[in-house]
Design a protein around this motif. Structure first.
Motif, PDB file in Angstrom:
ATOM      1  N   VAL A  87     -62.156  44.653  15.927  1.00 49.87           N
ATOM      2  CA  VAL A  87     -63.618  44.066  17.421  1.00 49.87           C
ATOM      3  C   VAL A  87     -63.168  44.394  18.255  1.00 49.87           C
ATOM      4  CG1 VAL A  87     -64.648  42.077  17.874  1.00 49.87           C
ATOM      5  CG2 VAL A  87     -63.663  41.872  15.350  1.00 49.87           C
ATOM      6  N   TYR A  88     -64.572  45.174  19.304  1.00 46.19           N
ATOM      7  CA  TYR A  88     -63.704  45.921  20.337  1.00 46.19           C
ATOM      8  C   TYR A  88     -65.163  46.030  21.320  1.00 46.19           C
ATOM      9  CZ  TYR A  88     -64.719  50.710  17.997  1.00 46.19           C
ATOM     10  OH  TYR A  88     -65.351  51.387  16.840  1.00 46.19           O
ATOM     11  N   TRP A 140     -65.651  47.014  10.727  1.00 44.26           N
ATOM     12  CA  TRP A 140     -65.499  47.055  12.160  1.00 44.26           C
ATOM     13  C   TRP A 140     -66.692  46.188  12.727  1.00 44.26           C
ATOM     14  CZ3 TRP A 140     -64.301  53.145  13.925  1.00 44.26           C
ATOM     15  CH2 TRP A 140     -63.017  53.569  13.742  1.00 44.26           C
ATOM     16  N   VAL A 141     -66.466  45.799  13.526  1.00 43.60           N
ATOM     17  CA  VAL A 141     -67.630  45.326  14.726  1.00 43.60           C
ATOM     18  C   VAL A 141     -67.673  45.911  15.874  1.00 43.60           C
ATOM     19  CG1 VAL A 141     -68.702  43.749  14.995  1.00 43.60           C
ATOM     20  CG2 VAL A 141     -67.519  43.756  13.146  1.00 43.60           C
ATOM     21  N   TYR A 142     -68.028  46.035  16.500  1.00 40.52           N
ATOM     22  CA  TYR A 142     -68.516  47.132  18.102  1.00 40.52           C
ATOM     23  C   TYR A 142     -69.325  46.829  18.909  1.00 40.52           C
ATOM     24  CZ  TYR A 142     -68.384  51.587  15.447  1.00 40.52           C
ATOM     25  OH  TYR A 142     -69.611  52.591  15.352  1.00 40.52           O
ATOM     26  N   GLY A 143     -69.469  47.788  19.793  1.00 43.27           N
ATOM     27  CA  GLY A 143     -70.672  47.815  21.319  1.00 43.27           C
ATOM     28  C   GLY A 143     -71.043  45.887  21.159  1.00 43.27           C
ATOM     29  N   ASP A 144     -72.062  46.281  21.376  1.00 52.69           N
ATOM     30  CA  ASP A 144     -73.069  45.200  21.363  1.00 52.69           C
ATOM     31  C   ASP A 144     -73.158  44.331  20.610  1.00 52.69           C
ATOM     32  OD1 ASP A 144     -73.126  44.669  24.713  1.00 52.69           O
ATOM     33  OD2 ASP A 144     -74.137  46.055  24.047  1.00 52.69           O
ATOM     34  N   GLY A 158     -73.629  48.553  17.455  1.00 51.13           N
ATOM     35  CA  GLY A 158     -75.352  48.583  18.752  1.00 51.13           C
ATOM     36  C   GLY A 158     -75.671  47.046  19.160  1.00 51.13           C
ATOM     37  N   ASP A 159     -76.420  46.748  18.953  1.00 47.18           N
ATOM     38  CA  ASP A 159     -77.459  46.065  19.136  1.00 47.18           C
ATOM     39  C   ASP A 159     -77.168  44.625  18.357  1.00 47.18           C
ATOM     40  OD1 ASP A 159     -77.559  45.789  22.229  1.00 47.18           O
ATOM     41  OD2 ASP A 159     -79.140  46.961  21.512  1.00 47.18           O
ATOM     42  N   ALA A 160     -77.010  45.438  16.650  1.00 42.70           N
ATOM     43  CA  ALA A 160     -77.050  44.937  15.980  1.00 42.70           C
ATOM     44  C   ALA A 160     -76.895  43.382  15.686  1.00 42.70           C
ATOM     45  CB  ALA A 160     -76.256  45.533  14.371  1.00 42.70           C
ATOM     46  N   ARG A 161     -77.009  42.635  14.703  1.00 44.47           N
ATOM     47  CA  ARG A 161     -77.364  41.151  14.476  1.00 44.47           C
ATOM     48  C   ARG A 161     -76.367  41.042  12.985  1.00 44.47           C
ATOM     49  NH1 ARG A 161     -76.232  42.616  19.237  1.00 44.47           N
ATOM     50  NH2 ARG A 161     -76.925  41.102  20.955  1.00 44.47           N
ATOM     51  N   VAL A 162     -75.780  40.588  12.270  1.00 41.85           N
ATOM     52  CA  VAL A 162     -75.460  39.947  11.384  1.00 41.85           C
ATOM     53  C   VAL A 162     -75.088  38.276  11.131  1.00 41.85           C
ATOM     54  CG1 VAL A 162     -74.004  40.280   9.362  1.00 41.85           C
ATOM     55  CG2 VAL A 162     -74.335  41.685  10.895  1.00 41.85           C
ATOM     56  N   TYR A 163     -76.110  37.056  10.645  1.00 43.84           N
ATOM     57  CA  TYR A 163     -75.799  35.970  11.474  1.00 43.84           C
ATOM     58  C   TYR A 163     -76.609  35.116   9.822  1.00 43.84           C
ATOM     59  CZ  TYR A 163     -80.309  36.445  12.882  1.00 43.84           C
ATOM     60  OH  TYR A 163     -81.721  36.511  13.221  1.00 43.84           O
ATOM     61  N   GLY A 164     -76.663  33.725   9.772  1.00 48.80           N
ATOM     62  CA  GLY A 164     -76.673  33.282   9.394  1.00 48.80           C
ATOM     63  C   GLY A 164     -75.758  33.012   7.875  1.00 48.80           C
ATOM     64  N   ASP A 165     -75.990  32.897   6.651  1.00 50.25           N
ATOM     65  CA  ASP A 165     -74.980  33.373   5.670  1.00 50.25           C
ATOM     66  C   ASP A 165     -75.618  34.913   4.729  1.00 50.25           C
ATOM     67  OD1 ASP A 165     -74.407  31.016   5.013  1.00 50.25           O
ATOM     68  OD2 ASP A 165     -76.093  30.475   4.372  1.00 50.25           O
ATOM     69  N   ALA A 166     -75.198  36.068   5.547  1.00 47.55           N
ATOM     70  CA  ALA A 166     -75.705  37.117   5.536  1.00 47.55           C
ATOM     71  C   ALA A 166     -74.207  37.723   5.049  1.00 47.55           C
ATOM     72  CB  ALA A 166     -76.360  38.055   6.787  1.00 47.55           C
ATOM     73  N   ARG A 167     -74.222  38.649   4.086  1.00 44.65           N
ATOM     74  CA  ARG A 167     -72.780  39.411   3.519  1.00 44.65           C
ATOM     75  C   ARG A 167     -73.288  41.298   3.662  1.00 44.65           C
ATOM     76  NH1 ARG A 167     -72.102  34.688   4.231  1.00 44.65           N
ATOM     77  NH2 ARG A 167     -71.038  33.621   2.330  1.00 44.65           N
ATOM     78  N   VAL A 168     -72.531  41.392   4.938  1.00 46.25           N
ATOM     79  CA  VAL A 168     -72.470  43.140   5.022  1.00 46.25           C
ATOM     80  C   VAL A 168     -71.190  43.804   4.582  1.00 46.25           C
ATOM     81  CG1 VAL A 168     -72.382  45.281   6.592  1.00 46.25           C
ATOM     82  CG2 VAL A 168     -73.683  42.827   6.624  1.00 46.25           C
ATOM     83  N   SER A 169     -70.818  44.479   3.126  1.00 46.31           N
ATOM     84  CA  SER A 169     -69.598  44.900   2.821  1.00 46.31           C
ATOM     85  C   SER A 169     -69.336  46.797   2.514  1.00 46.31           C
ATOM     86  CB  SER A 169     -69.163  43.799   1.791  1.00 46.31           C
ATOM     87  OG  SER A 169     -70.163  44.067   0.616  1.00 46.31           O
ATOM     88  N   GLY A 170     -68.212  47.274   1.481  1.00 42.76           N
ATOM     89  CA  GLY A 170     -68.379  48.030   1.361  1.00 42.76           C
ATOM     90  C   GLY A 170     -68.979  49.294   2.478  1.00 42.76           C
TER      91      GLY A 170
END
Length: 255
Positions: free
Chosen positions: A101-102, A118-122, A139-151
């Motif tokens: 995370v950076y 990796w989580v980075y940028g803004d 970038g300016d992405a947002r991941v929240y709630g019960d969301a899952r991002v993988s692979g």
């Protein structure tokens, strides 16, 4: 070190270096939560400004926190994780495994970032969200709630992945994409002349399509396919997938 820091100390004889910076292993001076006893060794930080002297926040294992990064609240960074730049990890968040995370990223709430993610940028990851595997959120992405991002998924730009959405595999979600439910996104692997991944998801306006260097609306994608592939085998395959996409999202909209 501040006289107010009665939580941990820097072990001056146990250090690592990275990018010209010296990081020091930490040792607990008091019990921290239920898992850390006085005298337990933690991970590595550059200075006391990287880890709050209040709350149950902790850095353990071989994790590194440095630069202007800050871990506070009840957050934990552990394993071989790295938090650097101006990144903040707080609340009850967890960053672990080989995760990074950076930048100006923020991970908070009950969010977890793990694996080689990796989580980075803004970027912001929060709520009960999970980012894992080899996924990137930036970038300016947002991941929240019960969301899952993988692979090997990538979420970036101004994209939003939230609710109970699931993004995984080789999916690419970016631009003005808005993925709230698991049915808001479809992707198809081994597609086109490069055997890549075709991703389609809901956006602010209509459907967002990404495939290789192409990103745009579904009508734009149709024109691009016709111009490049015509009535070839690949063109006919794309036409079949486009028809499937139209059926899927038309029926979802009808619901």
């Amino acid at each position: 070190m501040s006289d107010e820091n009665k939580k941990y100390e820097l072990v001056k004889t146990d250090t690592v270096t990275t990018s010209g910076r010296t990081l020091y292993r930490i040792r607990a001076l008091v019990a921290i939560g239920l898992l850390v006893a006085p005298g337990d060794l933690g991970g590595y930080i550059e200075n006391v400004n990287n880890l709050s002297v209040y709350g149950d926040a902790w850095v353990s294992g071989n994790a590194w926190v440095y630069g202007d990064a800050w871990v506070y609240g009840d957050a934990w960074v552990y394993g071989d994780a790295r938090v650097s730049g101006n990144a903040w990890v707080y609340g009850d968040a967890r960053v672990y495994g080989d995760a990074w995370v950076y930048g100006d990223a923020r991970v908070y709430g009950d969010a977890w970032v793990s694996g080689n993610a990796w989580v980075y940028g803004d970027a912001r990851v929060y709520g009960d969200a999970r980012v894992s595997g080899d996924a990137w959120v930036y970038g300016d992405a947002r991941v929240y709630g019960d969301a899952r991002v993988s692979g090997d998924a990538r979420v970036y730009g101004d994209a939003r992945v939230y609710g109970n959405a699931r993004v995984y595999g080789n999916a690419r979600v970016y631009g003005d994409a808005r993925v709230k439910e698991r049915y808001d996104i479809q992707w198809f692997s081994n597609v086109g002349s490069e055997s890549g991944t075709l991703t389609v998801c809901k956006a602010k306006r209509g459907l967002f399509v990404s495939r290789g260097c192409f990103s745009g609306t579904l009508p734009q994608f149709k024109k691009a396919v016709k111009a490049k592939h015509g009535d070839s085998k690949i063109g006919r395959h794309y036409a079949t997938l486009i028809k499937s996409i139209e059926i899927w999202f038309r029926e979802e909209k009808a619901k």
